[in-house]
Write a protein that holds these residues in place. Structure first.
Motif, mmCIF file in Angstrom:
data_model
loop_
_atom_site.group_PDB
_atom_site.id
_atom_site.type_symbol
_atom_site.label_atom_id
_atom_site.label_comp_id
_atom_site.label_asym_id
_atom_site.label_seq_id
_atom_site.Cartn_x
_atom_site.Cartn_y
_atom_site.Cartn_z
ATOM 1 N N LEU A 158 0.833 -1.212 0.000
ATOM 2 C CA LEU A 158 0.000 0.000 0.000
ATOM 3 C C LEU A 158 0.862 1.254 0.000
ATOM 4 N N GLU A 159 1.860 1.279 0.868
ATOM 5 C CA GLU A 159 2.747 2.435 0.971
ATOM 6 C C GLU A 159 3.486 2.676 -0.337
ATOM 7 N N THR A 160 4.007 1.614 -0.938
ATOM 8 C CA THR A 160 4.735 1.727 -2.205
ATOM 9 C C THR A 160 3.820 2.228 -3.314
ATOM 10 N N GLY A 161 2.591 1.708 -3.338
ATOM 11 C CA GLY A 161 1.639 2.142 -4.357
ATOM 12 C C GLY A 161 1.288 3.612 -4.230
ATOM 13 N N LEU A 162 1.120 4.092 -3.019
ATOM 14 C CA LEU A 162 0.807 5.508 -2.807
ATOM 15 C C LEU A 162 1.979 6.397 -3.203
ATOM 16 N N VAL A 163 3.191 5.974 -2.866
ATOM 17 C CA VAL A 163 4.373 6.761 -3.243
ATOM 18 C C VAL A 163 4.507 6.806 -4.758
ATOM 19 N N ARG A 164 4.301 5.678 -5.411
ATOM 20 C CA ARG A 164 4.402 5.643 -6.876
ATOM 21 C C ARG A 164 3.346 6.538 -7.518
ATOM 22 N N HIS A 165 2.151 6.542 -6.918
ATOM 23 C CA HIS A 165 1.061 7.353 -7.462
ATOM 24 C C HIS A 165 1.343 8.851 -7.310
ATOM 25 N N HIS A 166 1.933 9.253 -6.185
ATOM 26 C CA HIS A 166 2.187 10.670 -5.926
ATOM 27 C C HIS A 166 3.530 11.158 -6.473
ATOM 28 N N GLY A 167 4.425 10.231 -6.762
ATOM 29 C CA GLY A 167 5.697 10.617 -7.361
ATOM 30 C C GLY A 167 6.837 10.667 -6.351
ATOM 31 N N PRO A 168 8.074 10.454 -6.814
ATOM 32 C CA PRO A 168 9.237 10.413 -5.916
ATOM 33 C C PRO A 168 9.543 11.739 -5.235
ATOM 34 N N GLY A 169 9.072 12.841 -5.792
ATOM 35 C CA GLY A 169 9.332 14.144 -5.183
ATOM 36 C C GLY A 169 8.200 14.648 -4.322
ATOM 37 N N SER A 170 7.205 13.801 -4.069
ATOM 38 C CA SER A 170 6.024 14.219 -3.315
ATOM 39 C C SER A 170 6.318 14.322 -1.824
ATOM 40 N N LEU A 171 5.399 14.980 -1.122
ATOM 41 C CA LEU A 171 5.497 15.089 0.336
ATOM 42 C C LEU A 171 5.497 13.705 0.968
ATOM 43 N N LEU A 172 4.690 12.805 0.432
ATOM 44 C CA LEU A 172 4.604 11.452 0.966
ATOM 45 C C LEU A 172 5.940 10.728 0.854
ATOM 46 N N ALA A 173 6.578 10.823 -0.315
ATOM 47 C CA ALA A 173 7.872 10.170 -0.518
ATOM 48 C C ALA A 173 8.923 10.743 0.423
ATOM 49 N N GLN A 174 8.890 12.051 0.629
ATOM 50 C CA GLN A 174 9.841 12.680 1.554
ATOM 51 C C GLN A 174 9.597 12.205 2.981
ATOM 52 N N ALA A 175 8.337 12.071 3.363
ATOM 53 C CA ALA A 175 8.004 11.669 4.730
ATOM 54 C C ALA A 175 8.439 10.235 5.015
ATOM 55 N N ILE A 176 8.235 9.355 4.055
ATOM 56 C CA ILE A 176 8.586 7.944 4.259
ATOM 57 C C ILE A 176 10.090 7.746 4.250
ATOM 58 N N GLY A 177 10.777 8.420 3.326
ATOM 59 C CA GLY A 177 12.231 8.329 3.268
ATOM 60 C C GLY A 177 12.695 6.890 3.064
ATOM 61 N N ARG A 178 13.695 6.501 3.824
ATOM 62 C CA ARG A 178 14.235 5.145 3.702
ATOM 63 C C ARG A 178 13.374 4.105 4.414
ATOM 64 N N ASP A 179 12.540 4.543 5.316
ATOM 65 C CA ASP A 179 11.624 3.662 6.043
ATOM 66 C C ASP A 179 12.373 2.484 6.680
ATOM 67 N N THR A 180 13.327 2.813 7.530
ATOM 68 C CA THR A 180 14.156 1.786 8.163
ATOM 69 C C THR A 180 13.328 0.832 9.013
ATOM 70 N N LYS A 181 12.404 1.378 9.795
ATOM 71 C CA LYS A 181 11.579 0.523 10.650
ATOM 72 C C LYS A 181 10.698 -0.403 9.815
ATOM 73 N N GLY A 182 10.180 0.125 8.712
ATOM 74 C CA GLY A 182 9.325 -0.685 7.865
ATOM 75 C C GLY A 182 10.060 -1.851 7.231
#
Length: 201
Positions: free
Chosen positions: A122-146
């Motif tokens: 779900l997270e990957t799909g949302l990031v792909r939909h909003h784009g790599p430069g989106s606020l969502l992509a910036q917020a998730i970052g490397r997602d170490t815990k995930g």
């Protein structure tokens, strides 16, 4: 399409999941404390799963806060996540009723692993939909815990399968503790965006 209905539906499903779990807590037959103490495995399983549902609800809210719109595919990915979450009352009850026996604990770990994989999709799909430069992509970052969580689930499943279910349960509880640490990335970025745009909501 707008995200509001997806968010409202998901909130409702998670509330129902918690309700089903609490209904599994049976009143003990007896009026003294030893009778209540016999229920500790069930109560402990419920608390752990309640925390997990709370973590998913909290992060799901943040994920959609940083999103603008969703697609039909995202709706299905969200349903995929809710499917695995909806099985938590069953795996939680089986594990608690059998006092953290080997196979119930293994199944509980597999359920948690499936939830984590569904969340990643779900997270990957949302990031792909909003784009790599989106606020969502910036917020998730490397997602170490995930990325670390599925590995810890696998270690817990392996420990339970090898005959050490209490160690497996410790891994599962450890992941929950890892996610209980507040993650302010999304909140900070949204606050900065709203401040920059003059949004005073």
């Amino acid at each position: 399409m707008e995200k509001n209905r997806l968010e409202a539906f998901s909130d409702g499903v998670m509330a129902v999941i918690i309700t089903i779990m609490v209904l599994e807590l049976k009143v003990p037959h007896g009026e003294d404390l030893p009778a209540l103490a016999q229920l500790w495995p069930i109560a402990m399983s419920y608390v752990l799963s309640f925390i997990y549902i709370g973590i998913y609800w909290n992060n799901h809210h943040h994920l959609l806060q940083a999103s603008h719109r969703v697609t039909g595919a995202i709706l299905w990915w969200n349903l995929h996540l809710l499917f695995w979450l909806s099985l938590l009352p069953f795996s939680t009850g089986w594990m608690g009723e059998n006092h953290f026996a080997r196979w119930p604990t293994v199944l509980y770990g597999v359920n948690l692993l499936a939830c984590a994989c569904a969340w990643f999709i779900l997270e990957t799909g949302l990031v792909r939909h909003h784009g790599p430069g989106s606020l969502l992509a910036q917020a998730i970052g490397r997602d170490t815990k995930g990325k670390a969580s599925p590995l810890l689930y696998l270690l817990g499943i392996a420990a339970a399968w090898a005959g050490y279910p209490r160690i497996g349960l410790a891994f599962f509880a450890g992941v929950a503790l890892l996610w209980l640490v507040p993650d302010r990335r999304v909140e900070r970025l949204i606050a900065a965006r709203d401040k920059g745009s003059g949004d005073v909501r």
